[in-house]
Motif scaffolding. Structure first.
Motif, mmCIF file in Angstrom:
data_model
loop_
_atom_site.group_PDB
_atom_site.id
_atom_site.type_symbol
_atom_site.label_atom_id
_atom_site.label_comp_id
_atom_site.label_asym_id
_atom_site.label_seq_id
_atom_site.Cartn_x
_atom_site.Cartn_y
_atom_site.Cartn_z
ATOM 1 N N ALA A 246 0.831 -1.204 0.000
ATOM 2 C CA ALA A 246 0.000 0.000 0.000
ATOM 3 C C ALA A 246 0.867 1.256 0.000
ATOM 4 C CB ALA A 246 -0.929 -0.015 1.210
ATOM 5 N N LEU A 247 1.953 1.241 0.761
ATOM 6 C CA LEU A 247 2.845 2.400 0.806
ATOM 7 C C LEU A 247 3.514 2.647 -0.541
ATOM 8 C CD1 LEU A 247 4.562 1.858 4.276
ATOM 9 C CD2 LEU A 247 3.106 3.796 3.644
ATOM 10 N N LEU A 248 3.749 1.583 -1.301
ATOM 11 C CA LEU A 248 4.436 1.718 -2.581
ATOM 12 C C LEU A 248 3.485 1.976 -3.754
ATOM 13 C CD1 LEU A 248 7.041 -1.190 -2.255
ATOM 14 C CD2 LEU A 248 7.442 1.267 -1.948
ATOM 15 N N ALA A 249 2.183 1.951 -3.475
ATOM 16 C CA ALA A 249 1.202 2.068 -4.555
ATOM 17 C C ALA A 249 1.364 3.359 -5.348
ATOM 18 C CB ALA A 249 -0.212 1.961 -3.988
ATOM 19 N N ASP A 250 1.709 4.438 -4.673
ATOM 20 C CA ASP A 250 1.825 5.736 -5.343
ATOM 21 C C ASP A 250 3.277 6.149 -5.582
ATOM 22 O OD1 ASP A 250 -0.972 6.048 -5.355
ATOM 23 O OD2 ASP A 250 -0.928 6.842 -3.301
ATOM 24 N N ALA A 251 4.209 5.246 -5.316
ATOM 25 C CA ALA A 251 5.624 5.591 -5.472
ATOM 26 C C ALA A 251 6.026 5.582 -6.938
ATOM 27 C CB ALA A 251 6.493 4.613 -4.690
ATOM 28 N N ASP A 252 6.954 6.457 -7.285
ATOM 29 C CA ASP A 252 7.513 6.450 -8.635
ATOM 30 C C ASP A 252 8.398 5.216 -8.809
ATOM 31 O OD1 ASP A 252 6.306 8.856 -9.257
ATOM 32 O OD2 ASP A 252 8.023 10.043 -8.556
ATOM 33 N N VAL A 253 8.391 4.691 -10.027
ATOM 34 C CA VAL A 253 9.222 3.526 -10.346
ATOM 35 C C VAL A 253 10.454 4.007 -11.096
ATOM 36 C CG1 VAL A 253 9.344 1.303 -11.534
ATOM 37 C CG2 VAL A 253 7.210 2.017 -10.427
ATOM 38 N N ALA A 254 11.624 3.690 -10.542
ATOM 39 C CA ALA A 254 12.876 4.043 -11.213
ATOM 40 C C ALA A 254 13.151 3.014 -12.287
ATOM 41 C CB ALA A 254 14.019 4.077 -10.210
ATOM 42 N N GLY A 255 13.974 3.406 -13.209
ATOM 43 C CA GLY A 255 14.212 2.362 -14.181
ATOM 44 C C GLY A 255 15.115 2.782 -15.303
ATOM 45 N N PRO A 256 15.238 1.834 -16.229
ATOM 46 C CA PRO A 256 14.589 0.521 -16.069
ATOM 47 C C PRO A 256 15.429 -0.440 -15.246
ATOM 48 C CG PRO A 256 15.610 0.689 -18.224
ATOM 49 C CD PRO A 256 15.849 2.001 -17.559
ATOM 50 N N GLN A 257 14.836 -0.963 -14.139
ATOM 51 C CA GLN A 257 15.470 -2.058 -13.402
ATOM 52 C C GLN A 257 14.697 -3.323 -13.711
ATOM 53 O OE1 GLN A 257 16.902 -2.078 -9.102
ATOM 54 N NE2 GLN A 257 15.155 -3.435 -8.911
ATOM 55 N N ARG A 258 15.410 -4.372 -14.075
ATOM 56 C CA ARG A 258 14.775 -5.647 -14.407
ATOM 57 C C ARG A 258 15.461 -6.761 -13.631
ATOM 58 N NH1 ARG A 258 14.567 -2.902 -19.688
ATOM 59 N NH2 ARG A 258 16.736 -3.469 -20.026
ATOM 60 N N PRO A 259 14.758 -7.844 -13.314
ATOM 61 C CA PRO A 259 13.353 -8.088 -13.617
ATOM 62 C C PRO A 259 12.396 -7.583 -12.538
ATOM 63 C CG PRO A 259 14.296 -10.057 -12.678
ATOM 64 C CD PRO A 259 15.412 -9.045 -12.742
ATOM 65 N N TRP A 260 12.920 -7.062 -11.430
ATOM 66 C CA TRP A 260 12.081 -6.614 -10.326
ATOM 67 C C TRP A 260 12.130 -5.104 -10.221
ATOM 68 C CZ3 TRP A 260 15.727 -10.371 -7.539
ATOM 69 C CH2 TRP A 260 15.389 -11.690 -7.890
ATOM 70 N N PRO A 261 11.034 -4.467 -9.811
ATOM 71 C CA PRO A 261 10.976 -3.001 -9.829
ATOM 72 C C PRO A 261 11.779 -2.357 -8.707
ATOM 73 C CG PRO A 261 8.970 -3.913 -8.886
ATOM 74 C CD PRO A 261 9.761 -5.080 -9.400
ATOM 75 N N ARG A 262 12.126 -1.101 -8.929
ATOM 76 C CA ARG A 262 12.757 -0.277 -7.900
ATOM 77 C C ARG A 262 11.912 0.975 -7.718
ATOM 78 N NH1 ARG A 262 16.765 3.773 -7.393
ATOM 79 N NH2 ARG A 262 17.327 3.760 -9.608
ATOM 80 N N TYR A 263 11.492 1.227 -6.474
ATOM 81 C CA TYR A 263 10.600 2.343 -6.164
ATOM 82 C C TYR A 263 11.383 3.482 -5.502
ATOM 83 C CZ TYR A 263 6.968 -1.197 -6.831
ATOM 84 O OH TYR A 263 6.172 -2.188 -7.356
ATOM 85 N N LEU A 264 10.986 4.707 -5.830
ATOM 86 C CA LEU A 264 11.566 5.899 -5.227
ATOM 87 C C LEU A 264 10.606 6.438 -4.181
ATOM 88 C CD1 LEU A 264 12.838 7.671 -8.477
ATOM 89 C CD2 LEU A 264 14.126 6.179 -6.942
ATOM 90 N N VAL A 265 11.069 6.565 -2.931
ATOM 91 C CA VAL A 265 10.202 7.044 -1.855
ATOM 92 C C VAL A 265 10.929 8.116 -1.063
ATOM 93 C CG1 VAL A 265 9.035 4.809 -1.690
ATOM 94 C CG2 VAL A 265 10.965 5.314 -0.175
ATOM 95 N N ASP A 266 10.169 8.930 -0.352
ATOM 96 C CA ASP A 266 10.784 9.942 0.503
ATOM 97 C C ASP A 266 11.140 9.327 1.857
ATOM 98 O OD1 ASP A 266 8.431 9.802 1.999
ATOM 99 O OD2 ASP A 266 7.583 11.606 1.109
ATOM 100 N N ALA A 267 11.748 10.114 2.705
ATOM 101 C CA ALA A 267 12.242 9.605 3.987
ATOM 102 C C ALA A 267 11.108 9.094 4.870
ATOM 103 C CB ALA A 267 13.021 10.700 4.715
ATOM 104 N N THR A 268 9.946 9.750 4.814
ATOM 105 C CA THR A 268 8.822 9.343 5.654
ATOM 106 C C THR A 268 8.337 7.950 5.284
ATOM 107 O OG1 THR A 268 8.135 11.655 5.921
ATOM 108 C CG2 THR A 268 6.500 9.954 6.406
ATOM 109 N N VAL A 269 8.174 7.705 3.986
ATOM 110 C CA VAL A 269 7.733 6.383 3.539
ATOM 111 C C VAL A 269 8.817 5.333 3.805
ATOM 112 C CG1 VAL A 269 7.044 5.024 1.521
ATOM 113 C CG2 VAL A 269 6.183 7.363 1.811
ATOM 114 N N PHE A 270 10.066 5.700 3.576
ATOM 115 C CA PHE A 270 11.179 4.768 3.819
ATOM 116 C C PHE A 270 11.199 4.355 5.290
ATOM 117 C CE2 PHE A 270 15.674 3.607 4.383
ATOM 118 C CZ PHE A 270 15.875 2.806 3.270
#
Length: 516
Positions: A18-42
Motif C-alpha cells: 500500500a505504501l508503494l502504490a503511489d511511489a515512482d518507479v525508477a528504471g529501467p530495473q529488471r526483472p524486479w521493480p525499484r521504487y523511489l520514496v521519501d524519507a517518511t515512507v522509507f
C-alpha cells in the motif's frame, strides 16, 4: 467499503504494498521493480520490515541514495530507494536488527549518517584508510589505532573476556572474536570483521563489464560460481539478453559441483572440530574428487570466470559429462557409508546434537539462507522460490529441519549433497545442443539489473546499474554471510567456549564475503 479494504490490507500483511502504490518507479530495473520514496515512507517501510512483513535481501548505498531490497513470501522482490538529504537517511537498523551492519558499512564507505541508528561504530574502516568515506566525500582520514574499538559492555559477576584473533592458528581469513564467559559458559560473543576489506564497491564503480565480472567472481572464492552466476543474470536482465539453453544447463552443473565441493568440505571440517577426524579424511577425498573433475572438464578447479554475461566460456563434452557422472557414482556409496558412521557414533552425536542452537524466530527475522536457515525451519531456497534457469520447473529436495543445532546443519548438508548429485545427473542427461554464448548488445542506454542465486551458504544478491558502453556505473554484491554472522553470536550463547569451533564451522560464514 474503504474501511474494510484497509483492514483487509493490514490483515494480509500488505501494508508495504500500500505504501508503494503511489511511489515512482525508477528504471529501467529488471526483472524486479525499484521504487523511489521519501524519507517518511522509507521510515514507515523500515518499521513494517521490523514487524516481519518482509525479508530484507540487502541494504546498500550509492552517491545520493540508499537502496533497500525486500521480499515477501510468494512474491517477486523489489528495491526501495530513498534520497540522502544533508548526508542523512532514516535508519533501518533501529527497527530491524539485520540492517545494523550494512548501515555501519554504508557510513564507512559513503559517510552517510543513519538517523537514530543503534550502532555507529566503524565496521569496515579500521583507521588505516588514506581517506574517510572513500565512495562519498572522500575527505582526509584521521589515523587511529586499529585496536581502538569499543566492544559492547557486558555486566555481571564472575565474568571474564577471552579475545581470539584476528590472526588464527589455521590458514584462514582474519576475524576477531571477543568472548565474555562465566567459567566455560559463553555469556556473549561479539565479532569484529573488516580485516579483509577489498574495496569491492569501489572496484565495481565505473568498471568495464569484463573487469567487473572478474571482481565479483573474487568476492569470496568458495562461491565464485554462484557470484558469477548472479552477476551474469543481473547483466542479462538489464540488457534483455537470454543465454542459450545449453549455457544455462552448463551453469547449473557448475553451480551444483561447487555446492558439492563445499558441503563435503564443511561436513568433514565440522566433524574434525569434534575430534572425529575420519570423516574429515574421507570428505577431503570426496571434495578433492569434485575439484579434480571440475578441473578436467572446465580447466579450473573452482570454475572461476567460467560463467559470463551471455553464457559460459567452457562447454561440457560427452566425455566430460561421462567423467562427472562416473565421479558421482564412485563417491555416492562411500559418502553414504561415512554418513552412517557419523549417525551411528554416539561420541560425535553427543558433540553435535543440541549444540549451537539457533532459534527459528531469529533465522526468520534475519532471513538466514542456506543450511543455517533451513536447519532452523526457514523454508527458503532461491533456486525454487526465486526460480531461475535451469532450476525453474524442476523438482528437487530442499531439506528443512527444525532442531536448529550443529547436527541439523550437518544433516541439511548431507541431504543437499544427495539432491545436488541427482540434479547434476538430470541436467547432464537433458543437456541440449547448440551454442554456449549469446552476444551482448552494445548497451547504448543506462539500465539496471538485479539477480539472486543460491550459493552453498545461501542466497547471494547482485545489483548493477549499467552505463552506456557496457560500463558498471554502480554495483553491489551481498553474500549470505552478512545475515548469518550475527546469528552465530546468538547460537554460541550458553554453550561452552570449546564448542565455538564446532558452531563456527557449522555456519562457515565467509569473512571475505562480508568485508566488501
Amino acid at each position: 467499503m474503504a474501511e474494510t479494504a484497509t483492514t483487509d490490507t493490514v490483515k494480509t500483511g500488505d501494508r508495504i504494498t500500500a505504501l508503494l502504490a503511489d511511489a515512482d518507479v525508477a528504471g529501467p530495473q529488471r526483472p524486479w521493480p525499484r521504487y523511489l520514496v521519501d524519507a517518511t515512507v522509507f521510515e514507515a517501510i523500515a518499521k513494517l520490515l521490523g514487524e516481519g512483513e518482509r525479508d530484507m535481501l540487502g541494504l546498500w548505498a550509492e552517491a545520493g541514495a540508499v537502496h533497500l531490497a525486500l521480499r515477501r513470501v510468494g512474491e517477486d522482490p523489489c528495491v526501495v530507494s530513498t534520497p540522502v538529504i544533508d548526508g542523512r537517511f532514516p535508519s533501518v537498523g533501529v527497527r530491524h536488527a539485520p540492517a545494523i551492519r550494512p548501515e555501519r558499512a554504508i557510513r564507512d564507505l559513503f559517510g552517510y549518517e543513519p538517523v537514530d541508528a543503534p550502532d555507529l561504530r566503524p565496521w569496515l574502516d579500521h583507521g588505516a584508510w588514506t581517506a574517510s568515506a572513500p565512495l562519498g566525500a572522500a575527505g582526509p582520514a584521521v589515523p587511529r589505532d586499529p585496536a581502538d574499538y569499543q566492544v559492547l559492555p557486558v555486566r555481571g559477576e564472575g565474568l571474564h573476556q577471552i579475545p581470539v584473533g584476528p590472526v588464527h592458528a589455521g590458514i584462514i581469513e582474519p576475524g576477531h572474536f571477543r568472548f565474555t564467559a562465566n567459567g566455560e559458559t559463553v555469556v556473549r560473543l561479539e565479532e569484529r570483521l573488516g580485516y579483509v576489506h577489498k574495496g569491492i564497491d569501489g572496484l565495481l564503480t565505473d568498471a568495464p563489464l569484463d573487469r567487473a565480472a572478474k571482481v565479483v567472481a573474487r568476492v569470496s572464492g568458495d562461491s565464485t560460481v554462484a557470484s558469477s552466476f548472479a552477476f551474469a543474470r543481473a547483466v542479462e536482465a538489464a540488457l534483455g539478453v537470454v543465454p542459450p539453453p545449453r549455457a544455462v544447463v552448463v551453469r547449473g552443473v557448475m553451480a551444483e559441483l561447487e555446492r558439492l565441493a563445499n558441503h563435503f568440505g564443511d561436513i568433514g571440517a565440522i566433524c574434525n572440530d569434534a575430534a572425529f577426524a575420519i570423516v574429515l579424511a574421507h570428505c577431503g577425498i570426496f571434495r578433492e574428487r569434485i575439484l579434480a573433475v571440475s578441473a578436467a572438464v572446465f580447466a579450473h578447479r573452482l570454475m572461476m570466470d567460467m560463467i559470463v554475461p551471455g553464457g559460459v566460456t567452457a562447454n561440457v563434452t560427452a566425455e566430460g559429462a561421462k567423467l562427472i557422472v562416473e565421479t558421482l557414482d564412485a563417491i555416492t556409496p562411500a559418502f553414504e557409508e561415512i554418513v552412517r558412521l557419523y549417525e551411528d557414533t554416539p561420541s560425535i552425536q553427543d558433540r553435535t546434537c543440541g549444540t549451537g542452537h539457533l532459534p527459528a524466530d531469529l533465522a526468520r527475522r534475519f532471513a538466514a539462507g542456506g543450511p543455517v536457515g533451513r536447519a532452523s525451519a526457514r523454508d527458503f531456497d532461491a533456486r525454487r522460490d526465486l526460480a531461475y534457469a535451469p532450476y525453474a520447473g524442476r523438482a528437487f529436495e530442499v531439506p528443512v529441519l527444525t532442531a536448529g543445532d550443529v547436527d541439523a546443519r550437518i544433516q541439511v548438508r548431507i541431504r543437499e549433497v544427495a539432491a545436488s548429485m541427482k540434479l547434476i545427473r538430470e541436467l547432464l542427461r537433458a543437456l541440449p545442443g547448440g551454442p554456449v554464448f549469446a552476444a551482448l548488445p552494445d548497451g547504448t542506454e543506462a539500465c539496471e539489473g538485479i539477480a539472486v542465486t543460491e550459493a552453498f551458504r545461501g542466497d547471494l544478491l547482485v545489483w548493477l546499474r549499467l552505463a552506456p558502453g557496457r560500463i558498471v556505473a554502480r554495483g553491489h554484491v551481498r553474500d549470505a554471510s552478512w545475515f548469518q554472522w550475527p546469528l552465530l553470536e546468538a547460537a554460541i550463547e550458553n554453550n561452552i567456549v570449546a564448542d565455538f569451533p564446532l558452531c563456527n564451522k557449522s555456519f562457515n560464514c565467509s569473512y571475505s564475503g562480508a568485508d566488501l
